[in-house]
Design an enzyme around this catalytic site. Sequence first.
Site, PDB file in Angstrom:
ATOM      1  N   GLU A  50      52.046   2.407 -22.023  1.00  0.00           N
ATOM      2  CA  GLU A  50      52.703   1.382 -21.202  1.00  0.00           C
ATOM      3  C   GLU A  50      51.780   0.202 -20.923  1.00  0.00           C
ATOM      4  OE1 GLU A  50      50.963   4.233 -18.073  1.00  0.00           O
ATOM      5  OE2 GLU A  50      51.583   4.263 -20.163  1.00  0.00           O
ATOM      6  N   ASP A  78      61.687   4.221 -22.806  1.00  0.00           N
ATOM      7  CA  ASP A  78      61.678   3.311 -23.956  1.00  0.00           C
ATOM      8  C   ASP A  78      62.501   2.056 -23.674  1.00  0.00           C
ATOM      9  OD1 ASP A  78      60.101   5.094 -25.313  1.00  0.00           O
ATOM     10  OD2 ASP A  78      61.700   5.855 -26.612  1.00  0.00           O
ATOM     11  N   ASN A 107      59.379   8.202 -16.755  1.00  0.00           N
ATOM     12  CA  ASN A 107      59.582   9.167 -17.838  1.00  0.00           C
ATOM     13  C   ASN A 107      59.923  10.555 -17.306  1.00  0.00           C
ATOM     14  OD1 ASN A 107      59.252   7.553 -20.136  1.00  0.00           O
ATOM     15  ND2 ASN A 107      57.031   7.725 -20.073  1.00  0.00           N
ATOM     16  N   ASP A 140      49.840  -3.144 -17.183  1.00  0.00           N
ATOM     17  CA  ASP A 140      50.685  -1.989 -17.474  1.00  0.00           C
ATOM     18  C   ASP A 140      51.700  -1.770 -16.364  1.00  0.00           C
ATOM     19  OD1 ASP A 140      49.351  -0.630 -15.457  1.00  0.00           O
ATOM     20  OD2 ASP A 140      48.170   0.612 -16.800  1.00  0.00           O
ATOM     21  N   ILE A 141      52.642  -0.888 -16.644  1.00  0.00           N
ATOM     22  CA  ILE A 141      53.765  -0.652 -15.737  1.00  0.00           C
ATOM     23  C   ILE A 141      53.339   0.303 -14.630  1.00  0.00           C
ATOM     24  CG2 ILE A 141      56.137   0.194 -15.575  1.00  0.00           C
ATOM     25  CD1 ILE A 141      56.418  -0.438 -18.573  1.00  0.00           C
TER      26      ILE A 141
END
Length: 210
Positions: A109, A83, A74, A66-67
């Site tokens: 994510e 996005d 965000n 994941d990020i």
Amino acid sequence: MRLLETFAATAGLVLHNARLHQKIEHTSRIDPLTGLYNRRGFFYTADYLLGRTDRMPDDAAVLLFDIDHFKQVNDTFGHDVGDEVLRELAHRAQTLLRERDVVARYGGEEFVILLTSVSPEIARRVAERLRHRIGSEPFTTSAGSLPITISIGLAMKPAHGEPVSLMQLITWADKALYAAKEAGRNCTFMAEAIEGEQVRLHKVVLQSLV
């Protein structure tokens, strides 16, 4: 003649409905934002690829990643920019993988990849190439260039070990992902089975990505 026309119309309607159902089924397995498989599509495709067996072959591996600090992206720049990051990450991942590899947006994510016909060394190399591919160049977004990194958890069935399921490998990969985050993020950890369901976690360090 009227009977033939009625039959033709009915057959056409059946064919149309069948195609519509097929399209809906396909759409339900795709993440609309990234164009990757969603979680449902991942398991459906993996099931087909693995021959509809719950046992993983010795040469299969799972990457869960994941990020890093995605919530900050965000919160700072808005969900539209978030996005954009997700779409670009999906694109970079796809360009790195083989056609037979299965990559999906697992949720939020978090992403998952199923590799088949790979050795442990190749699996580690794929993971590190992916991490480097994501982090080597900033992501171009409407808010400007953003540095993005990922943390990766890698799991692979031990050769000649006890049979394991896909979900078991995902569970191990999740533990490895957690270890990568605890170690400071932007790294890869691998989970290796040592006894029963116990795993040993270690950081993946390669001298070369080639």
